[in-house]
Scaffold this active site. Structure first.
Site, PDB file in Angstrom:
ATOM      1  N   GLU A 288      25.044  35.203  27.206  1.00 45.04           N
ATOM      2  CA  GLU A 288      25.791  36.176  28.028  1.00 45.04           C
ATOM      3  C   GLU A 288      27.293  36.025  27.820  1.00 45.04           C
ATOM      4  O   GLU A 288      28.031  35.726  28.754  1.00 45.04           O
ATOM      5  CB  GLU A 288      25.481  35.936  29.512  1.00 45.04           C
ATOM      6  CG  GLU A 288      24.032  35.971  29.874  1.00 45.04           C
ATOM      7  CD  GLU A 288      23.747  35.367  31.250  1.00 45.04           C
ATOM      8  OE1 GLU A 288      24.694  34.918  31.933  1.00 45.04           O
ATOM      9  OE2 GLU A 288      22.577  35.329  31.634  1.00 45.04           O
ATOM     10  N   PRO A 289      27.775  36.225  26.600  1.00 44.83           N
ATOM     11  CA  PRO A 289      29.218  36.056  26.399  1.00 44.83           C
ATOM     12  C   PRO A 289      30.013  37.245  26.927  1.00 44.83           C
ATOM     13  O   PRO A 289      29.588  38.391  26.798  1.00 44.83           O
ATOM     14  CB  PRO A 289      29.355  35.967  24.870  1.00 44.83           C
ATOM     15  CG  PRO A 289      28.180  36.712  24.342  1.00 44.83           C
ATOM     16  CD  PRO A 289      27.076  36.608  25.363  1.00 44.83           C
ATOM     17  N   ARG A 291      34.180  36.956  27.850  1.00 42.70           N
ATOM     18  CA  ARG A 291      35.557  36.769  27.378  1.00 42.70           C
ATOM     19  C   ARG A 291      35.659  36.650  25.849  1.00 42.70           C
ATOM     20  O   ARG A 291      36.556  37.233  25.240  1.00 42.70           O
ATOM     21  CB  ARG A 291      36.104  35.490  28.001  1.00 42.70           C
ATOM     22  CG  ARG A 291      37.565  35.255  27.751  1.00 42.70           C
ATOM     23  CD  ARG A 291      37.950  33.810  28.098  1.00 42.70           C
ATOM     24  NE  ARG A 291      37.413  33.352  29.341  1.00 42.70           N
ATOM     25  CZ  ARG A 291      38.029  33.447  30.527  1.00 42.70           C
ATOM     26  NH1 ARG A 291      39.225  33.981  30.608  1.00 42.70           N
ATOM     27  NH2 ARG A 291      37.453  32.993  31.617  1.00 42.70           N
ATOM     28  N   ARG A 327      45.309  37.445  36.279  1.00 42.32           N
ATOM     29  CA  ARG A 327      44.940  36.071  35.917  1.00 42.32           C
ATOM     30  C   ARG A 327      46.063  35.044  36.168  1.00 42.32           C
ATOM     31  O   ARG A 327      45.780  33.950  36.668  1.00 42.32           O
ATOM     32  CB  ARG A 327      44.448  35.995  34.469  1.00 42.32           C
ATOM     33  CG  ARG A 327      43.235  36.901  34.196  1.00 42.32           C
ATOM     34  CD  ARG A 327      42.587  36.650  32.846  1.00 42.32           C
ATOM     35  NE  ARG A 327      41.958  35.357  32.801  1.00 42.32           N
ATOM     36  CZ  ARG A 327      42.458  34.307  32.171  1.00 42.32           C
ATOM     37  NH1 ARG A 327      43.584  34.411  31.501  1.00 42.32           N
ATOM     38  NH2 ARG A 327      41.832  33.156  32.201  1.00 42.32           N
ATOM     39  N   TYR A 331      44.905  32.163  38.609  1.00 37.34           N
ATOM     40  CA  TYR A 331      44.554  30.861  38.014  1.00 37.34           C
ATOM     41  C   TYR A 331      45.730  30.195  37.330  1.00 37.34           C
ATOM     42  O   TYR A 331      45.540  29.256  36.567  1.00 37.34           O
ATOM     43  CB  TYR A 331      43.465  31.024  36.940  1.00 37.34           C
ATOM     44  CG  TYR A 331      42.378  32.002  37.244  1.00 37.34           C
ATOM     45  CD1 TYR A 331      41.415  31.740  38.217  1.00 37.34           C
ATOM     46  CD2 TYR A 331      42.291  33.205  36.545  1.00 37.34           C
ATOM     47  CE1 TYR A 331      40.412  32.651  38.479  1.00 37.34           C
ATOM     48  CE2 TYR A 331      41.288  34.119  36.809  1.00 37.34           C
ATOM     49  CZ  TYR A 331      40.355  33.842  37.778  1.00 37.34           C
ATOM     50  OH  TYR A 331      39.362  34.742  38.030  1.00 37.34           O
ATOM     51  N   CYS A 358      55.158  43.280  45.732  1.00 40.77           N
ATOM     52  CA  CYS A 358      55.864  42.487  46.748  1.00 40.77           C
ATOM     53  C   CYS A 358      55.127  41.191  47.067  1.00 40.77           C
ATOM     54  O   CYS A 358      54.543  41.042  48.150  1.00 40.77           O
ATOM     55  CB  CYS A 358      56.045  43.320  48.007  1.00 40.77           C
ATOM     56  SG  CYS A 358      57.211  44.620  47.716  1.00 40.77           S
ATOM     57  N   TYR A 386      38.835  40.214  31.819  1.00 42.56           N
ATOM     58  CA  TYR A 386      39.204  39.861  33.200  1.00 42.56           C
ATOM     59  C   TYR A 386      40.618  40.318  33.550  1.00 42.56           C
ATOM     60  O   TYR A 386      41.325  39.624  34.287  1.00 42.56           O
ATOM     61  CB  TYR A 386      39.020  38.354  33.442  1.00 42.56           C
ATOM     62  CG  TYR A 386      37.607  37.888  33.175  1.00 42.56           C
ATOM     63  CD1 TYR A 386      36.564  38.320  33.982  1.00 42.56           C
ATOM     64  CD2 TYR A 386      37.301  37.060  32.098  1.00 42.56           C
ATOM     65  CE1 TYR A 386      35.251  37.925  33.735  1.00 42.56           C
ATOM     66  CE2 TYR A 386      36.004  36.659  31.847  1.00 42.56           C
ATOM     67  CZ  TYR A 386      34.980  37.095  32.666  1.00 42.56           C
ATOM     68  OH  TYR A 386      33.699  36.714  32.416  1.00 42.56           O
TER      69      TYR A 386
HETATM   70  C1  LIG Z   1      26.213  33.938  34.723  1.00 47.36           C
HETATM   71  C2  LIG Z   1      27.372  34.291  33.881  1.00 47.36           C
HETATM   72  N1  LIG Z   1      27.155  34.908  32.720  1.00 47.36           N
HETATM   73  C3  LIG Z   1      28.185  35.258  31.918  1.00 47.36           C
HETATM   74  C4  LIG Z   1      29.486  34.982  32.248  1.00 47.36           C
HETATM   75  C5  LIG Z   1      30.545  35.373  31.299  1.00 47.36           C
HETATM   76  O1  LIG Z   1      31.333  34.301  30.949  1.00 47.36           O
HETATM   77  P1  LIG Z   1      32.471  34.390  29.864  1.00 47.36           P
HETATM   78  O2  LIG Z   1      33.292  35.583  30.132  1.00 47.36           O
HETATM   79  O3  LIG Z   1      33.210  33.140  30.024  1.00 47.36           O
HETATM   80  O4  LIG Z   1      31.806  34.476  28.525  1.00 47.36           O
HETATM   81  C6  LIG Z   1      29.760  34.328  33.463  1.00 47.36           C
HETATM   82  C7  LIG Z   1      31.142  33.991  33.855  1.00 47.36           C
HETATM   83  O5  LIG Z   1      31.481  32.835  33.959  1.00 47.36           O
HETATM   84  C8  LIG Z   1      28.677  33.959  34.283  1.00 47.36           C
HETATM   85  O6  LIG Z   1      28.890  33.314  35.439  1.00 47.36           O
HETATM   86  N1  LIG Z   2      37.856  35.868  36.068  1.00 47.27           N
HETATM   87  C1  LIG Z   2      37.863  34.598  35.367  1.00 47.27           C
HETATM   88  C2  LIG Z   2      36.557  34.338  34.694  1.00 47.27           C
HETATM   89  C3  LIG Z   2      35.387  34.444  35.607  1.00 47.27           C
HETATM   90  C4  LIG Z   2      34.127  34.206  34.891  1.00 47.27           C
HETATM   91  C5  LIG Z   2      32.960  34.797  35.620  1.00 47.27           C
HETATM   92  N2  LIG Z   2      32.100  33.837  36.246  1.00 47.27           N
HETATM   93  C6  LIG Z   2      39.034  34.549  34.398  1.00 47.27           C
HETATM   94  O1  LIG Z   2      39.773  35.471  34.336  1.00 47.27           O
HETATM   95  O2  LIG Z   2      39.230  33.587  33.706  1.00 47.27           O
END
Ligand SMILES: Cc1ncc(COP(=O)(O)O)c(C=O)c1O
Ligand SMILES: N[C@@H](CCCC[NH3+])C(=O)O
Length: 429
Positions: A288-289, A291, A327, A331, A358, A386
């Site tokens: 499940e990639p 990012r 982001r 973070y 603001c 994201y």
């Molecule tokens: C269950 C699950 N699948 C897939 C992802 C996608 O992760 P990433 O965007 O790091 O590949 C996440 C995010 O952390 C997740 O929690």
């Molecule tokens: N939103 C986060 C990642 C969340 C991943 C989902 N569980 C980021 O920008 O890094």
């Protein structure tokens, strides 16, 4: 004050380059896109997404597998369409994401439904269309899904998401595989959950699922988590429950600031070797990639509004803000920021790049060396994941427009959000 040599190719993502003093995505100059569509503007490279996907496809070649793009990273329809056409399934976390998946014509059996809080309505909706698998995250959810499926005269395909208690060595907010996180079922409760699921008339156990976090840059945590998952598969199968597929993650990191994550194909060669060595080479693999497919395929263009030099800090006020690029505020994340048309050999100063919202937390980059004038356009790099999917209307700011580049063609894939779009559902008394 320093004299700026200009950004180097080494700090630009693939498919982003300077040509004739102009920043380009593939064959399209970004200055022209900013001029045509205005800013803030997200620009994505189709080739960058497909090349990132190809690394996974190479790594898993010869094995039964399903790459489910985690659309939470960027759920814009044209992005989903590009990845689905290139062979991706989809990973969803809501009924809304399911609708997006269906809107791009996916075969629902290639969709996996993740997330800790699926409602009954979402379960029904997913069962009706014939979803590929529910990744179930608690015993309570398992029982509700069993009930919903029996009511519909169906059996829900399920995997149990296990929490392997492995430290992904990433930011605490995006770590998901530790005991203190809300995700998954604790290691020690997994076996009893599987024997219970196997006895439920509304459920059909198909797999096991594990996801330890996001922006992971080391191989070690993956190997540790894989070992724990395979230990569990051994125990579950010894109890008579067959596991057809292993859904394994941990989102691979990207280079934001000199990060050096393993390549997807190299990582998967290592993980497949591990599976083979332990006698599980025959199992279907799901991943499940998110990012790593889209993060470095996108940039956000923003115009410099004002220079505000100060005694302690110099502020560069731009027209993108935390509502477009959340982001850094959320973070303290780092995104490279480069000029679209560099003023090479000009005098640079150190700036905090901030938006108009603001909030003191509304910053995009801190202490950046830039030579800029008002009206210049900057590109915030690695903004494909994201960013748009987490954008908001805070301060009644319309969400940005989006463009998808394909070679020398640029397609507007999302128009800028108007005030009318924002207030459409509101009513005066
Ligand atoms: C269950 C699950 N699948 C897939 C992802 C996608 O992760 P990433 O965007 O790091 O590949 C996440 C995010 O952390 C997740 O929690
Ligand atoms: N939103 C986060 C990642 C969340 C991943 C989902 N569980 C980021 O920008 O890094």
């Amino acid at each position: 004050m320093t004299t700026l040599a200009g950004p180097t190719a080494a700090t630009l993502p693939p498919f982003v380059s300077y040509q004739n003093q102009q920043l380009m995505v593939e064959g399209v100059p970004l200055a022209a896109l900013a001029h045509e569509h205005g800013t803030p503007l997200f620009v994505y490279s189709r080739a960058a997404m497909l090349s990132a996907l190809a690394a996974y496809q190479r790594g898993l070649a010869g094995r039964e597998h399903l790459i489910c793009y985690a659309m939470k990273a960027n759920s814009s329809l044209a992005i989903l369409q590009a990845l689905v056409r290139a062979g991706c399934g989809l990973d969803i976390v809501s009924g809304g994401e399911l609708e997006r998946a269906l809107a791009v014509g996916i075969d629902p059996s290639r969709v996996i439904f993740s997330g800790v809080g699926k409602t009954r309505a979402e379960m029904r909706q997913a069962l009706q269309v014939g979803i590929g698998c529910f990744n179930v995250e608690s015993r309570a959810e398992l029982d509700v899904l069993d009930e919903v499926a029996r009511d519909m005269g169906l059996r829900a395909p399920v995997s149990v998401r296990v929490n392997p208690n492995v430290d992904a060595q990433t930011h605490p907010y995006i770590s998901t595989g530790l005991k203190g996180n809300k995700f998954g079922i604790a290691h020690e409760d997994v076996l009893s959950t599987y024997t219970h699921a196997a006895a439920c008339k509304g459920l059909r156990v198909v797999g096991i699922d594990c996801h330890i976090g996001s922006q992971i840059t080391q191989t070690g945590p993956y190997v540790d988590a894989m070992d724990r998952v395979l230990d569990l598969v051994e125990r579950i199968e010894a109890a008579g429950v067959h596991i057809e597929h292993i859904d394994f993650g941990g989102g691979l990191g990207i280079d934001y600031q000199g990060d050096t994550p393993p390549e997807a194909d190299v990582l998967w060669q290592a993980l497949l070797q591990r599976m083979d060595a332990r006698g599980f080479g025959d199992r279907k693999i799901c991943i499940e990639p998110g990012r790593s497919l889209v993060g470095n395929a996108g940039v956000c263009l923003t115009e410099v509004l004002y220079l505000k030099p100060g005694e302690q800090k110099n502020f560069l006020i731009v027209d993108a803000a935390m509502n477009d690029l959340p982001r850094p505020a959320m973070y303290q994340a780092f995104h490279r920021i480069v000029p679209v048309v560099p003023r090479n050999n000009a005098t640079a100063s150190t700036w905090d790049v901030v938006g108009p919202v603001c909030e003191s937390g509304d910053w995009i980059g801190r202490d950046r060396e830039l030579a800029v004038h008002p009206g210049d356009v900057l590109a915030v790099l690695s903004a494909g994941a994201y960013c748009m999917s987490m954008a908001s209307n805070y301060n009644t700011r319309g969400r940005a427009a989006e463009v998808l580049v394909d070679g020398t063609q640029a397609h507007l894939i999302r128009a800028r959000e108007s005030l009318a779009d924002q207030t459409r559902l509101e009513r005066l008394l």
